[in-house]
Enzyme design. Structure first.
Site, PDB file in Angstrom:
ATOM      1  N   ASP A  91       0.856  -1.187   0.000  1.00  8.61           N
ATOM      2  CA  ASP A  91       0.000   0.000   0.000  1.00  8.61           C
ATOM      3  C   ASP A  91       0.893   1.239   0.000  1.00  8.61           C
ATOM      4  O   ASP A  91       0.714   2.155   0.794  1.00  8.61           O
ATOM      5  CB  ASP A  91      -0.946  -0.015   1.214  1.00  8.61           C
ATOM      6  N   HIS A 134      -2.925   0.845  11.781  1.00 13.25           N
ATOM      7  CA  HIS A 134      -2.614  -0.516  11.335  1.00 13.25           C
ATOM      8  C   HIS A 134      -1.131  -0.635  11.038  1.00 13.25           C
ATOM      9  O   HIS A 134      -0.432   0.384  10.911  1.00 13.25           O
ATOM     10  CB  HIS A 134      -3.410  -0.851  10.075  1.00 13.25           C
ATOM     11  N   ASP A 202      -5.414  -4.051  11.850  1.00 11.70           N
ATOM     12  CA  ASP A 202      -5.537  -2.895  12.755  1.00 11.70           C
ATOM     13  C   ASP A 202      -4.935  -3.226  14.117  1.00 11.70           C
ATOM     14  O   ASP A 202      -5.185  -4.309  14.672  1.00 11.70           O
ATOM     15  CB  ASP A 202      -7.020  -2.553  12.969  1.00 11.70           C
ATOM     16  N   ASP A 232      -2.546   9.324  10.043  1.00  8.39           N
ATOM     17  CA  ASP A 232      -3.244   8.588   8.987  1.00  8.39           C
ATOM     18  C   ASP A 232      -4.459   7.843   9.558  1.00  8.39           C
ATOM     19  O   ASP A 232      -4.368   7.218  10.615  1.00  8.39           O
ATOM     20  CB  ASP A 232      -2.254   7.577   8.377  1.00  8.39           C
ATOM     21  N   LEU A 237      -9.467   4.206  15.124  1.00  6.50           N
ATOM     22  CA  LEU A 237      -8.605   3.494  16.075  1.00  6.50           C
ATOM     23  C   LEU A 237      -9.310   2.422  16.905  1.00  6.50           C
ATOM     24  O   LEU A 237      -8.728   1.397  17.218  1.00  6.50           O
ATOM     25  CB  LEU A 237      -7.944   4.488  17.039  1.00  6.50           C
ATOM     26  N   GLU A 239     -12.801  -0.080  18.069  1.00  2.00           N
ATOM     27  CA  GLU A 239     -13.954  -0.814  17.576  1.00  2.00           C
ATOM     28  C   GLU A 239     -14.935  -0.979  18.732  1.00  2.00           C
ATOM     29  O   GLU A 239     -14.525  -1.332  19.838  1.00  2.00           O
ATOM     30  CB  GLU A 239     -13.566  -2.230  17.087  1.00  2.00           C
ATOM     31  N   GLU A 274      -5.946  13.106   9.393  1.00  2.00           N
ATOM     32  CA  GLU A 274      -6.586  12.680   8.145  1.00  2.00           C
ATOM     33  C   GLU A 274      -7.940  12.076   8.508  1.00  2.00           C
ATOM     34  O   GLU A 274      -8.027  10.931   8.941  1.00  2.00           O
ATOM     35  CB  GLU A 274      -5.739  11.635   7.411  1.00  2.00           C
TER      36      GLU A 274
HETATM   37  C1  BGC Z   1      -3.865   6.886   3.058  1.00  2.00           C
HETATM   38  C2  BGC Z   1      -3.998   5.873   1.966  1.00  2.00           C
HETATM   39  C3  BGC Z   1      -3.820   4.497   2.561  1.00  2.00           C
HETATM   40  C4  BGC Z   1      -4.774   4.275   3.729  1.00  2.00           C
HETATM   41  C5  BGC Z   1      -4.453   3.058   4.498  1.00  2.00           C
HETATM   42  C6  BGC Z   1      -5.035   6.516   3.931  1.00  2.00           C
HETATM   43  O1  BGC Z   1      -5.795   7.297   4.472  1.00  2.00           O
HETATM   44  O2  BGC Z   1      -3.947   8.201   2.606  1.00  2.00           O
HETATM   45  O3  BGC Z   1      -3.084   6.092   0.933  1.00  2.00           O
HETATM   46  O4  BGC Z   1      -4.080   3.529   1.593  1.00  2.00           O
HETATM   47  O5  BGC Z   1      -4.675   5.345   4.626  1.00  2.00           O
HETATM   48  O6  BGC Z   1      -3.254   3.253   5.163  1.00  2.00           O
END
Ligand code: BGC
Length: 590
Positions: A91, A134, A202, A232, A237, A239, A274
């Site tokens: 990823d 994760h 996770d 990110d 975080l 559940e 994010e």
């Molecule tokens: C990142 C993605 C990523 C995902 C999982 C996101 O929010 O911006 O690029 O695939 O997190 O880590």
């Protein structure tokens, strides 16, 4: 969750942030102003695809260091690096195999330190990624967890279950690829929970050892001197049964603990969330009125509406969402963006607007991915320089700190046929040569350079645009430079003005004594309209921030705008005004 006694002793008062600023020594390179992030213009890039310093076809820190001057010349004063940690790269590095190691493909820890020192020397603050929701399945924590006895602390690093029917209220985010948030592990003989790819289990935040381990990772990077951490996927975080497993109170409590720790030990560092959530939820990540969680959060609610507004030639979607996301806590700031390394996500839109976005911007099925669109800015805007400049003008003048995705400043294209989101992550196009000046390797590059007729490196590259003052690169540079002339862009209030055309956006941005007037015509046709100027600014002189032109504010009450024209003015009081107040039309020379 009860307060994490291992991290914050019970009864510890929230730190007085001013006191923290006095007591925590500034690390070398840290910004002197605690609110520096409000004036930031951030350049987002991936080390892997920016510049290859050792000729192996993969970008690296050596290459990046050599290109820092370019980022500074663009006018950016901060960099956000996509993940560069040891990773199987399933990823693009968001699958971390070791939190405190640099992936050897990009260089060494010493290279990273050199990069940080050089960025700081040039006046660039550095954001890195803190990816704590994760890890990769390749992470030693997961390898130990799947083999550890059921119920042991090691096992409980991750979320295991005998059934895949738990937490069914949680949506599947990568729904094109993953059928479920649970995957069976034959070694553990149990299902593990993952909100993203199945190779990204996770972490279990109910386990205090996980929380402590995450704090240690955070301190590791802050001790090295990074200025900001992008958190990110931070909404996911915890559940809890019967919920969507997003934005839970436990998550906010953990964020407050992180913020407290950061403020206690590190001066002038920043948390950037994010969270792709609707406005009322997104703003909770700043802290419930107190500004005690994240300093910044991405302006996801605005981003797709910018594209809607541009295509519909209607300022309405922008005005309503900006009003809805206004009035943040004093220390809070949106990070505003047009595009990034992911698909353009439309999950926060209504079903009708989502369909409209797909119809307008992703007519071919391959352009769509999950609930989003895997295209770059230039192709989305039909490679039309006027519309792209207008989009940059909005990015750089609406409330928040702008984030420019690498390559968008030269209008790079995409390759929708590459895997996943790789099509918007191709090598930076520095020159028109075969490796685009990204790499001199004669082996296949880490991702192929765009090579089509319109967006290929021989047509779109930095070298060519450097020599052309009318290029997109120079237009963006001039806008960023104009933005740097006023803190009202990053810190000011916003008041929308009434305009008689729906396609024209006009607003005042005010900070202390500084008042700016921003006007943008979203239409592809000329517009004549009336602008209702408040009485208190009617006697001012409007000075263009792009050139030396000046015009009496009152003359702007009747506006004639060219297609996609935008103007940025500083409104100067009569006493301070220079002699030229002619109502002549001011042409935008950007
Ligand atoms: C990142 C993605 C990523 C995902 C999982 C996101 O929010 O911006 O690029 O695939 O997190 O880590």
């Amino acid at each position: 969750m009860t307060p994490d006694t291992a991290l914050v002793p019970p009864g510890t008062p929230a730190p007085d942030r001013r006191a923290v600023v006095r007591t925590s020594p500034l690390a070398p390179g840290s910004a002197a102003d605690p609110l520096w992030y409000k004036d930031a213009v951030v350049y987002q890039l991936h080390v892997r695809t920016f510049a290859d310093g050792n000729g192996d076809g993969i970008g690296d820190f050596a290459g990046l260091i050599a290109r820092l001057g370019y980022i500074r010349r663009l006018g950016a004063n901060a960099i956000w690096l996509l993940p560069f940690y040891e990773s199987p790269l399933k990823d693009d590095g968001y699958d971390i195999a070791h939190y405190e190691r640099i992936d050897p493909r990009y260089g060494t820890m010493d290279d990273f330190k050199r990069f940080l020192a050089e960025a700081h020397r040039l006046g660039l603050q550095v954001f890195t990624e803190l990816i704590i929701n994760h890890t990769s399945t390749a992470h030693p924590w997961f390898q130990a967890s799947r083999r550890a006895p059921v119920g042991s602390p090691k096992r409980n690093y991750y979320v295991w279950s005998d059934s895949d029917r738990r937490y069914l209220g949680a949506r599947v985010i990568f729904n094109d690829i993953e059928p479920s948030n649970w995957t069976w592990d034959p070694v553990a003989k149990a299902y593990y929970w993952h909100r993203f790819f199945h190779h990204q289990p996770d972490l279990n935040f109910d386990n205090p050892r996980v929380r402590r381990a995450v704090f240690k990772v955070m301190r590791f990077w802050l001790d090295l001197g990074v200025d900001g951490l992008r958190l990110d996927a931070i909404a996911h975080l915890y559940e809890r049964e019967g919920t969507s497993c997003e934005n839970l109170p436990e998550t906010h409590e953990f964020l407050r603990a992180i913020r407290t720790e950061m403020d206690r030990r590190y001066a002038h560092r920043v948390l950037l969330a994010e969270v792709d959530q609707p406005p009322p939820i997104a703003r909770t990540y700043f802290g419930a009125g107190a500004g005690d969680e994240c300093h910044m959060a991405f302006q996801f609610p605005l981003m797709p509406r910018l594209f809607l507004a541009l295509k519909r030639e209607d300022a309405g979607p922008i005005v309503s969402i900006v009003k809805e996301t206004d009035h943040l806590p004093e220390s809070a700031q949106w990070a505003i963006f047009l595009r990034n390394h992911d698909e353009l996500t439309i999950s926060a839109l209504t079903p009708e607007d989502r369909q409209l976005m797909f119809d307008l911007y992703a007519p071919e099925p391959r352009m769509r991915l999950n609930l989003g669109i895997r295209r770059r800015m230039a192709p989305l805007l039909d490679n039309d320089p006027s519309r792209m400049a207008l989009a940059f003008s909005l990015l750089l003048s609406l409330p928040g700190s702008p984030v420019i995705y690498y390559g968008d400043e030269i209008g790079m294209g995409d390759n929708i046929w590459l895997n996943d989101r790789d099509g918007v992550r191709t090598p930076m196009q520095w020159t028109g040569t075969a490796g685009a000046g990204f790499s001199e390797s004669d082996q296949p590059l880490t991702l192929p350079v765009i090579d089509d007729l319109i967006y290929g490196a021989s047509t779109v590259n930095v070298e060519q645009q450097e020599s052309d003052p009318s290029s997109m690169l120079w237009r963006v540079r001039r806008m960023v430079a104009a933005r740097a002339r006023s803190q009202a862009f990053g810190r000011g209030t916003i008041d929308f003005l009434t305009v008689t055309c729906g396609s024209v956006l006009a607003c005042l941005r005010c900070y202390r004594d500084d008042t700016l007037l921003i006007i943008a015509n979203l239409a592809s046709t000329p517009q004549r309209c009336e602008l209702m100027l408040p009485a208190e600014i009617a006697d001012r002189t409007a000075h263009s921030l792009f050139n030396d032109d000046a015009v009496a504010s009152a003359a702007l009450a009747a506006l004639s705008l060219a297609p996609f024209e935008f103007r940025w003015y500083r409104l100067v009081r009569p006493m301070a005004a220079p002699s030229s107040t002619s109502p002549a039309s001011v042409q935008n020379s950007i």
